[in-house]
Design a protein around this motif. Structure first.
Motif, PDB file in Angstrom:
ATOM      1  N   ASP A   1      -2.722  -7.499 -12.060  1.00  0.00           N
ATOM      2  CA  ASP A   1      -4.049  -7.729 -11.502  1.00  0.00           C
ATOM      3  C   ASP A   1      -3.898  -8.489 -10.190  1.00  0.00           C
ATOM      4  O   ASP A   1      -3.366  -9.595 -10.168  1.00  0.00           O
ATOM      5  N   ALA A   2      -4.359  -7.865  -9.115  1.00  0.00           N
ATOM      6  CA  ALA A   2      -4.186  -8.476  -7.793  1.00  0.00           C
ATOM      7  C   ALA A   2      -4.982  -9.761  -7.646  1.00  0.00           C
ATOM      8  O   ALA A   2      -4.736 -10.557  -6.757  1.00  0.00           O
TER       9      ALA A   2
ATOM     10  N   TYR B   1      -8.525 -12.978   1.304  1.00  0.00           N
ATOM     11  CA  TYR B   1      -7.947 -11.642   1.466  1.00  0.00           C
ATOM     12  C   TYR B   1      -8.899 -10.547   0.998  1.00  0.00           C
ATOM     13  O   TYR B   1      -9.640 -10.722   0.035  1.00  0.00           O
ATOM     14  N   SER B   2      -8.821  -9.423   1.673  1.00  0.00           N
ATOM     15  CA  SER B   2      -9.519  -8.239   1.184  1.00  0.00           C
ATOM     16  C   SER B   2      -8.758  -7.707  -0.027  1.00  0.00           C
ATOM     17  O   SER B   2      -7.633  -8.126  -0.295  1.00  0.00           O
ATOM     18  N   LEU B   3      -9.394  -6.768  -0.737  1.00  0.00           N
ATOM     19  CA  LEU B   3      -8.751  -6.218  -1.924  1.00  0.00           C
ATOM     20  C   LEU B   3      -7.404  -5.588  -1.578  1.00  0.00           C
ATOM     21  O   LEU B   3      -6.413  -5.773  -2.278  1.00  0.00           O
ATOM     22  N   GLY B   4      -7.377  -4.866  -0.461  1.00  0.00           N
ATOM     23  CA  GLY B   4      -6.131  -4.222  -0.048  1.00  0.00           C
ATOM     24  C   GLY B   4      -5.034  -5.230   0.218  1.00  0.00           C
ATOM     25  O   GLY B   4      -3.879  -5.036  -0.171  1.00  0.00           O
ATOM     26  N   MET B   5      -5.403  -6.338   0.855  1.00  0.00           N
ATOM     27  CA  MET B   5      -4.412  -7.378   1.150  1.00  0.00           C
ATOM     28  C   MET B   5      -3.953  -8.054  -0.137  1.00  0.00           C
ATOM     29  O   MET B   5      -2.762  -8.344  -0.308  1.00  0.00           O
ATOM     30  N   SER B   6      -4.899  -8.317  -1.050  1.00  0.00           N
ATOM     31  CA  SER B   6      -4.527  -8.910  -2.340  1.00  0.00           C
ATOM     32  C   SER B   6      -3.537  -8.012  -3.064  1.00  0.00           C
ATOM     33  O   SER B   6      -2.572  -8.483  -3.662  1.00  0.00           O
ATOM     34  N   GLN B   7      -3.815  -6.724  -3.004  1.00  0.00           N
ATOM     35  CA  GLN B   7      -2.946  -5.760  -3.676  1.00  0.00           C
ATOM     36  C   GLN B   7      -1.539  -5.820  -3.071  1.00  0.00           C
ATOM     37  O   GLN B   7      -0.547  -5.784  -3.786  1.00  0.00           O
ATOM     38  N   ARG B   8      -1.489  -5.947  -1.754  1.00  0.00           N
ATOM     39  CA  ARG B   8      -0.188  -6.053  -1.089  1.00  0.00           C
ATOM     40  C   ARG B   8       0.519  -7.342  -1.494  1.00  0.00           C
ATOM     41  O   ARG B   8       1.727  -7.357  -1.712  1.00  0.00           O
ATOM     42  N   LEU B   9      -0.252  -8.418  -1.629  1.00  0.00           N
ATOM     43  CA  LEU B   9       0.335  -9.686  -2.055  1.00  0.00           C
ATOM     44  C   LEU B   9       0.905  -9.546  -3.469  1.00  0.00           C
ATOM     45  O   LEU B   9       2.001 -10.035  -3.765  1.00  0.00           O
ATOM     46  N   GLY B  10       0.133  -8.865  -4.332  1.00  0.00           N
ATOM     47  CA  GLY B  10       0.601  -8.634  -5.697  1.00  0.00           C
ATOM     48  C   GLY B  10       1.908  -7.848  -5.707  1.00  0.00           C
ATOM     49  O   GLY B  10       2.818  -8.143  -6.476  1.00  0.00           O
TER      50      GLY B  10
ATOM     51  N   PRO C   1      13.695  -6.419  -8.255  1.00  0.00           N
ATOM     52  CA  PRO C   1      13.943  -5.982  -9.635  1.00  0.00           C
ATOM     53  C   PRO C   1      14.226  -4.477  -9.749  1.00  0.00           C
ATOM     54  O   PRO C   1      13.831  -3.699  -8.882  1.00  0.00           O
ATOM     55  N   GLU C   2      14.904  -4.125 -10.859  1.00  0.00           N
ATOM     56  CA  GLU C   2      15.195  -2.708 -11.112  1.00  0.00           C
ATOM     57  C   GLU C   2      13.983  -2.005 -11.698  1.00  0.00           C
ATOM     58  O   GLU C   2      13.841  -0.791 -11.588  1.00  0.00           O
ATOM     59  N   VAL C   3      13.149  -2.767 -12.378  1.00  0.00           N
ATOM     60  CA  VAL C   3      12.013  -2.170 -13.072  1.00  0.00           C
ATOM     61  C   VAL C   3      10.721  -2.692 -12.453  1.00  0.00           C
ATOM     62  O   VAL C   3      10.578  -3.889 -12.223  1.00  0.00           O
ATOM     63  N   LEU C   4       9.794  -1.786 -12.177  1.00  0.00           N
ATOM     64  CA  LEU C   4       8.519  -2.202 -11.586  1.00  0.00           C
ATOM     65  C   LEU C   4       7.347  -1.631 -12.368  1.00  0.00           C
ATOM     66  O   LEU C   4       7.351  -0.461 -12.758  1.00  0.00           O
ATOM     67  N   LEU C   5       6.358  -2.492 -12.604  1.00  0.00           N
ATOM     68  CA  LEU C   5       5.161  -2.081 -13.331  1.00  0.00           C
ATOM     69  C   LEU C   5       3.938  -2.321 -12.451  1.00  0.00           C
ATOM     70  O   LEU C   5       3.784  -3.415 -11.912  1.00  0.00           O
ATOM     71  N   PHE C   6       3.111  -1.316 -12.346  1.00  0.00           N
ATOM     72  CA  PHE C   6       1.884  -1.486 -11.567  1.00  0.00           C
ATOM     73  C   PHE C   6       0.704  -0.992 -12.395  1.00  0.00           C
ATOM     74  O   PHE C   6       0.709   0.147 -12.862  1.00  0.00           O
ATOM     75  N   ASP C   7      -0.276  -1.845 -12.565  1.00  0.00           N
ATOM     76  CA  ASP C   7      -1.461  -1.454 -13.347  1.00  0.00           C
ATOM     77  C   ASP C   7      -2.598  -1.093 -12.392  1.00  0.00           C
ATOM     78  O   ASP C   7      -3.095  -1.970 -11.682  1.00  0.00           O
ATOM     79  N   GLU C   8      -2.967   0.146 -12.367  1.00  0.00           N
ATOM     80  CA  GLU C   8      -4.055   0.633 -11.516  1.00  0.00           C
ATOM     81  C   GLU C   8      -3.942   0.112 -10.080  1.00  0.00           C
ATOM     82  O   GLU C   8      -4.879  -0.518  -9.567  1.00  0.00           O
ATOM     83  N   PRO C   9      -2.832   0.380  -9.421  1.00  0.00           N
ATOM     84  CA  PRO C   9      -2.648  -0.245  -8.107  1.00  0.00           C
ATOM     85  C   PRO C   9      -3.594   0.280  -7.027  1.00  0.00           C
ATOM     86  O   PRO C   9      -3.817  -0.419  -6.045  1.00  0.00           O
ATOM     87  N   VAL C  10      -4.114   1.470  -7.188  1.00  0.00           N
ATOM     88  CA  VAL C  10      -4.949   2.009  -6.108  1.00  0.00           C
ATOM     89  C   VAL C  10      -6.437   1.780  -6.334  1.00  0.00           C
ATOM     90  O   VAL C  10      -7.254   2.137  -5.497  1.00  0.00           O
ATOM     91  N   ASN C  11      -6.767   1.149  -7.461  1.00  0.00           N
ATOM     92  CA  ASN C  11      -8.187   0.909  -7.752  1.00  0.00           C
ATOM     93  C   ASN C  11      -8.891   0.185  -6.613  1.00  0.00           C
ATOM     94  O   ASN C  11      -8.495  -0.897  -6.223  1.00  0.00           O
ATOM     95  N   GLY C  12      -9.940   0.786  -6.109  1.00  0.00           N
ATOM     96  CA  GLY C  12     -10.735   0.107  -5.105  1.00  0.00           C
ATOM     97  C   GLY C  12     -10.141   0.092  -3.710  1.00  0.00           C
ATOM     98  O   GLY C  12     -10.657  -0.574  -2.823  1.00  0.00           O
ATOM     99  N   LEU C  13      -9.035   0.791  -3.517  1.00  0.00           N
ATOM    100  CA  LEU C  13      -8.426   0.776  -2.187  1.00  0.00           C
ATOM    101  C   LEU C  13      -9.007   1.884  -1.305  1.00  0.00           C
ATOM    102  O   LEU C  13      -9.486   2.892  -1.789  1.00  0.00           O
ATOM    103  N   ASP C  14      -8.934   1.657  -0.004  1.00  0.00           N
ATOM    104  CA  ASP C  14      -9.373   2.703   0.923  1.00  0.00           C
ATOM    105  C   ASP C  14      -8.251   3.743   1.045  1.00  0.00           C
ATOM    106  O   ASP C  14      -7.119   3.500   0.623  1.00  0.00           O
TER     107      ASP C  14
ATOM    108  N   ILE D   1       0.380   2.873  -0.806  1.00  0.00           N
ATOM    109  CA  ILE D   1       0.944   2.562  -2.126  1.00  0.00           C
ATOM    110  C   ILE D   1       1.717   3.751  -2.690  1.00  0.00           C
ATOM    111  O   ILE D   1       2.807   3.599  -3.234  1.00  0.00           O
ATOM    112  N   ARG D   2       1.149   4.919  -2.513  1.00  0.00           N
ATOM    113  CA  ARG D   2       1.792   6.125  -3.051  1.00  0.00           C
ATOM    114  C   ARG D   2       3.170   6.311  -2.417  1.00  0.00           C
ATOM    115  O   ARG D   2       4.165   6.531  -3.118  1.00  0.00           O
ATOM    116  N   THR D   3       3.222   6.194  -1.098  1.00  0.00           N
ATOM    117  CA  THR D   3       4.493   6.347  -0.382  1.00  0.00           C
ATOM    118  C   THR D   3       5.480   5.280  -0.837  1.00  0.00           C
ATOM    119  O   THR D   3       6.664   5.538  -1.031  1.00  0.00           O
TER     120      THR D   3
END
Lengths: 273, 330
Positions: free
Chosen positions: B80-81, B128-137, B146-159, B166-168
């Motif tokens: 959660d960002a 921060y805007s939501l996008g910036m918070s997401q980047r901070l997260g 880390p070798e393992v990464l978990l992202f929960d709904e990372p694109v939610n609410g993003l432009d 994020i996809r790239t």
């Protein structure tokens, strides 16, 4: 400690992990927001300022009767402020969700929370020390004709002991914060308990007096006050107010702090973050 | 590699996650897909040791999260960002995280650079805007390399720009050989991001396969027919054991849909044999959304129409609406 089962992995990892890391973490956390600074300044100023008020406007007759005890009237309020700071150090983490990031970074939860307790407790102790001696110093300036020399064991206990009481109060506050996880609730308990609940015990017939004598903050105060001279404010209390001697009272208060902390750590390790 | 075995989480009488087993392999992006309330976040919290499973277990390379040493060097996560103190600067937030795992101070600058927050790192995270918070997260997740990464709904609410970024980014992380698990309720997003899919509904595993397999398996084809002799054609097709349904399409009047794997030839020939006039005969390939709906249809927790719309989060054209009921052939 009853949390030992839950923190078995912590014990195993502690060598590689290090207690210093969690203390460093909590130091960074605390000093990178502004409210702890404010709390600390307010706490120190309260005691010192009230000492100035208590000793600055005395007539010459009263001034001669002023004692160290007279200078310490604001300390209880400072203690409240530091307890609020200590509780907030935990509850804001729950409020903003950073507690999950914390537990993610340090899954040995008890270790992380103990680090927080140590940092917050030591700061409270430092503030207690500054507040007590600062207030005493102000007293010596404003009530120059009074005998404010620190020359009895009781007087040393009253001033230096403040650090210990602030430390233990902060431990209790962190424990309550961990258990309640919510700022308003935790603060309400921490303010009402020592100020109101422990004093209301006296209203209960028969058992009330004993309950009051055996309540934790009462014993914290008893450790500080026993044997001190109230000066013109009258006696500080007689033996019937105290359940035990000053050092036993301190131990009793410390046992409450340790017990509450153990319950809090056990609970935090078991429940979902 | 993340492995879940019989993972179960109960809250009183409610079962949030039910006997869930799956694997997340390194070197690719795995999508964790399910409708809202399917148990995705609960599962991720259990992977991170935040919630304790009622039964079963989940391990990262064979170790439970709570037994990891300096876990940020093994697993990075953004659940959660908003989990930052609003009055603390981004740099300070990352600094305490780094200190907790004895990571060098330079790692903070490194991740700030990666997510492009270097210039605003001294600002309070609350601004921060939501996008910036997401980047901070994401910066926090990358802190320990880390070798393992978990992202929960990372694109939610993003432009759109943020979504593409994020996809790239996910693709890049997977290309570096990392294990990447991304949850979403947006199938269209997953189709573009994930190579593998773990699909859950109501806490249960619905499928684990490649994204391509999932779509192929789940989405049948439909033939759309417009004809003035609607009822007549329907009864002819019923005689051939075909499943049809009639819908009101906007501006087109009543339209007949024929379901199942069949070609337009069959229907055209059947119509010709009975002298039925056809105005339109088109093959409609199933979309990812349809596949998702068909697979999770019976596991959507709330059957209200709004909720189903929310699940796909897409403009499903009226002619591709699919009932949320179970399909036997799945």
């Amino acid at each position: 400690m009853s949390a030992s089962t839950a923190t078995a992995p912590a014990a195993r990892n502690s060598s590689s992990y290090g207690g210093l890391a969690v203390i460093n973490v909590e130091r960074i956390k605390l000093f990178t927001t502004r409210s702890p600074w404010w709390c600390m300044v307010v706490a120190a100023v309260l005691t010192i300022g009230l000492s100035a008020l208590a000793t600055g406007f005395l007539n010459s007759e009263e001034e001669k009767q002023a004692t160290i005890f007279i200078t310490q009237g604001g300390a209880q309020f400072s203690q409240m402020v530091m307890m609020v700071m200590a509780a907030l150090a935990v509850t804001t983490e729950y409020r903003f969700g950073t507690i999950r990031t914390s537990f993610q970074a340090v899954p040995q939860r008890a270790q992380m929370l103990l680090g927080k307790t140590v940092v917050v407790g030591l700061l409270a102790a430092l503030v207690g020390l500054i507040a007590a001696f600062g207030a005493w110093f102000i007293g010596t300036l404003f009530a120059g004709s009074a005998d404010l020399a620190i020359d009895t064991e009781a007087e040393w206990r009253l001033l230096a002991g403040r650090a210990i009481i602030f430390f233990l109060s902060a431990v209790i506050a962190v424990a309550v914060g961990i258990l309640i996880r919510q700022s308003a609730g935790a603060i309400a308990i921490l303010i009402l308990w020592p100020l109101l609940v422990e004093n209301l015990f006296n209203l209960i017939p028969k058992v009330g007096d004993d309950m009051a004598r055996w309540s934790p903050f009462q014993n914290g105060g008893s450790f500080l006050n026993q044997g001190n001279d109230g000066g013109f404010a009258g006696p500080v209390g007689d033996a019937s107010n105290y359940a035990m001697g000053p050092w036993w009272a301190l131990l009793y208060f410390a046992a409450w702090a340790a017990g509450l902390m153990a319950i809090a750590l056990f609970s935090a390790s078991k429940r979902d973050a | 590699m993340i492995e879940a075995h019989g993972l179960t989480k109960r809250y009183g009488a409610t079962v949030a996650v039910d006997n869930l087993s799956f694997e997340v392999k390194p070197g690719k992006v795995t999508g964790f897909l399910g409708p809202n309330g399917a148990g995705k976040s609960t599962t991720m919290r259990m992977i991170l040791g935040l919630d304790t499973p009622t039964a079963g277990s989940v391990t990262i390379d064979g170790t439970r999260y709570r037994d990891l040493h300096r876990p940020l060097t093994k697993v990075g996560a953004l659940l959660d960002a908003k989990w930052v103190h609003p009055n603390r600067s981004a740099r300070a937030h990352l600094a305490w995280m780094a200190a907790s795992n004895k990571l060098p101070k330079s790692s903070v600058d490194r991740v700030l650079e990666i997510v492009g927050l270097t210039e605003v790192a001294g600002k309070r995270a609350g601004t921060y805007s939501l996008g910036m918070s997401q980047r901070l997260g994401i910066a926090g997740a990358l802190l320990g390399d880390p070798e393992v990464l978990l992202f929960d709904e990372p694109v939610n609410g993003l432009d759109p720009e943020g979504i593409v970024w994020i996809r790239t980014f996910m693709h890049r992380l997977a290309a570096e050989g990392r294990t990447v698990l991304v949850s979403s309720h947006l199938l269209s997003e997953m189709a573009l991001t994930a190579e593998d899919l773990v699909v859950i509904g109501r806490g249960r595993l619905i499928s684990q396969s490649t994204t391509q397999e999932f779509v192929d398996r789940a989405s049948g084809t439909t033939v759309k027919v417009r004809t003035p002799q609607l009822d007549q054609l329907a009864s002819v097709l019923h005689q051939q054991q075909l499943v049809t349904r009639i819908e009101d399409a906007e501006g087109e009047g009543k339209v007949l849909f024929v379901e199942g794997d069949l070609t337009t030839d069959q229907i055209g020939e059947a119509a010709a044999a009975h002298g039925i006039v056809l105005h339109e005969l088109t093959m409609q390939r199933g979309s990812l959304e349809q596949a998702f709906m068909q697979m999770t249809g019976d596991s959507v927790q709330y059957h209200a129409h709004d909720e189903i719309a929310a699940v796909t989060h897409l403009d499903v054209p009226s002619n591709t609406e699919v009932a949320a009921g179970p399909k036997e052939d799945n």
